[in-house]
Design an enzyme around this catalytic site. Structure first.
Site, PDB file in Angstrom:
ATOM      1  N   GLU A   1       4.720   0.952  -5.946  1.00 12.62           N
ATOM      2  CA  GLU A   1       4.216   1.691  -4.785  1.00 12.62           C
ATOM      3  C   GLU A   1       4.816   3.085  -4.701  1.00 12.62           C
ATOM      4  O   GLU A   1       4.122   4.046  -4.358  1.00 12.62           O
ATOM      5  CB  GLU A   1       4.502   0.910  -3.495  1.00 12.62           C
ATOM      6  CG  GLU A   1       3.889  -0.469  -3.458  1.00 12.62           C
ATOM      7  CD  GLU A   1       2.404  -0.482  -3.789  1.00 12.62           C
ATOM      8  OE1 GLU A   1       1.679   0.418  -3.325  1.00 12.62           O
ATOM      9  OE2 GLU A   1       1.960  -1.395  -4.507  1.00 12.62           O
TER      10      GLU A   1
ATOM     11  N   MET B   1       0.840  -1.194   0.000  1.00  8.85           N
ATOM     12  CA  MET B   1       0.000   0.000   0.000  1.00  8.85           C
ATOM     13  C   MET B   1       0.873   1.241   0.000  1.00  8.85           C
ATOM     14  O   MET B   1       1.821   1.361   0.780  1.00  8.85           O
ATOM     15  CB  MET B   1      -0.920  -0.005   1.233  1.00  8.85           C
ATOM     16  CG  MET B   1      -1.784   1.238   1.352  1.00  8.85           C
ATOM     17  SD  MET B   1      -2.878   1.443  -0.082  1.00  8.85           S
ATOM     18  CE  MET B   1      -3.366   3.156   0.115  1.00  8.85           C
ATOM     19  N   GLU B   2       0.536   2.199  -0.898  1.00  7.54           N
ATOM     20  CA  GLU B   2       1.392   3.356  -1.168  1.00  7.54           C
ATOM     21  C   GLU B   2       1.078   4.561  -0.290  1.00  7.54           C
ATOM     22  O   GLU B   2       1.054   5.698  -0.768  1.00  7.54           O
ATOM     23  CB  GLU B   2       1.239   3.752  -2.639  1.00  7.54           C
ATOM     24  CG  GLU B   2      -0.122   4.331  -3.046  1.00  7.54           C
ATOM     25  CD  GLU B   2      -1.135   3.292  -3.477  1.00  7.54           C
ATOM     26  OE1 GLU B   2      -2.175   3.683  -4.039  1.00  7.54           O
ATOM     27  OE2 GLU B   2      -0.898   2.102  -3.269  1.00  7.54           O
ATOM     28  N   ASN B   3       0.864   4.380   1.020  1.00  6.16           N
ATOM     29  CA  ASN B   3       0.632   5.531   1.894  1.00  6.16           C
ATOM     30  C   ASN B   3       1.785   6.526   1.784  1.00  6.16           C
ATOM     31  O   ASN B   3       2.952   6.129   1.770  1.00  6.16           O
ATOM     32  CB  ASN B   3       0.531   5.072   3.352  1.00  6.16           C
ATOM     33  CG  ASN B   3      -0.473   3.954   3.545  1.00  6.16           C
ATOM     34  OD1 ASN B   3      -1.638   4.094   3.238  1.00  6.16           O
ATOM     35  ND2 ASN B   3       0.004   2.833   4.058  1.00  6.16           N
TER      36      ASN B   3
END
Length: 253
Positions: A228, A193-195
């Protein structure tokens, strides 16, 4: 939600609304705020992490959980002193809080840029990390202490800086955040997940074990990391080039 007020609000006046809120911590689902149980250095351990995409931020804090509605976030986490707290931004300050005779650590982070709720992220863990600086900005790879000691995070650390630099040069865009943390969870259903500033991975897609020195596994990790990094850049400008192309260009270099 509809709020019934006792009296009409007066234009130009300042009002403060306080809400109490509680949300679940999941173990069987990797969404909202969830727990991972794992073994490290021969001991059973646990960590807490977040997965807000697509609409799980509303389970963690009260918000307008829609990507078009962006805001800045001021995040403070109260946690056990033996654990580390991570979020999108660098740590601003740290203090102690006494709760019923027990000492807890209060970690406050810098204010985030404007962003949607689904990119807000935090992790509370008992991990080690390796780090390097790329163009003046710190990159840290976090993983189980055994994995760090065995050098399993070194490959990801060595490719992440060049990926950032390559994409910045290609599009003439500077990465907007002051740091990047990448963390390998023992179990993460979403793969990665590319937070902003805190990228979360399943450890099988970020860590390279000594007996996995195969081009295929290195290609998979390069593919996921470049994907990501591309998607978490501001405006997703880096996504104009495919992550497959980035991986191939890195290997050509």
């Amino acid at each position: 939600m509809v709020l019934e007020l006792r009296e009409a609000l007066q234009p130009g006046s300042l009002y403060e609304l306080q809400l109490s809120f509680s949300g679940p911590v999941y173990q069987d689902f990797r969404e909202g705020l969830f727990i991972n149980l794992y073994t490290d250095q021969g001991e059973r351990r646990a960590l807490l992490a977040s997965q807000m995409e697509p609409t799980f931020a509303r389970n963690v804090f009260p918000c307008f959980d829609e990507p078009a509605l962006k805001a800045t976030f001021n995040i403070t986490i109260i946690h056990h002193p033996s654990y580390v707290a991570l979020s999108n931004m660098p740590k601003l300050r740290q203090s102690e809080k006494d709760v019923n005779g027990s000492k807890w650590t209060v970690t406050t982070f810098h204010t985030t840029p404007r962003m949607p709720t689904y990119l807000a992220a935090f992790v509370i863990c008992d991990y080690d990390h390796v780090n390097r600086t790329e163009r003046g900005k710190e990159i840290r790879i976090w993983a189980r202490k055994d994995a760090i000691a065995n050098g399993n995070a070194d490959f990801a650390l060595n490719i992440t800086g060049p990926i950032f630099s390559f994409l910045e040069d290609l599009f003439n865009i500077s990465y907007p955040l002051p740091k990047t943390d990448m963390i390998a969870l023992p179990t993460f259903d979403n793969r990665a997940m590319e937070n902003w500033g805190l990228l979360i991975f399943d450890e099988s897609l970020l860590l390279l074990k000594p007996d996995e020195q195969l081009t295929e596994k290195k290609t998979v990790i390069s593919h996921i990391v470049s994907h990501e990094i591309g998607h978490q850049a501001r405006g997703k400008m880096f996504s104009l080039i495919s992550h497959e192309d980035v991986s191939q260009l890195l290997y050509q270099k």
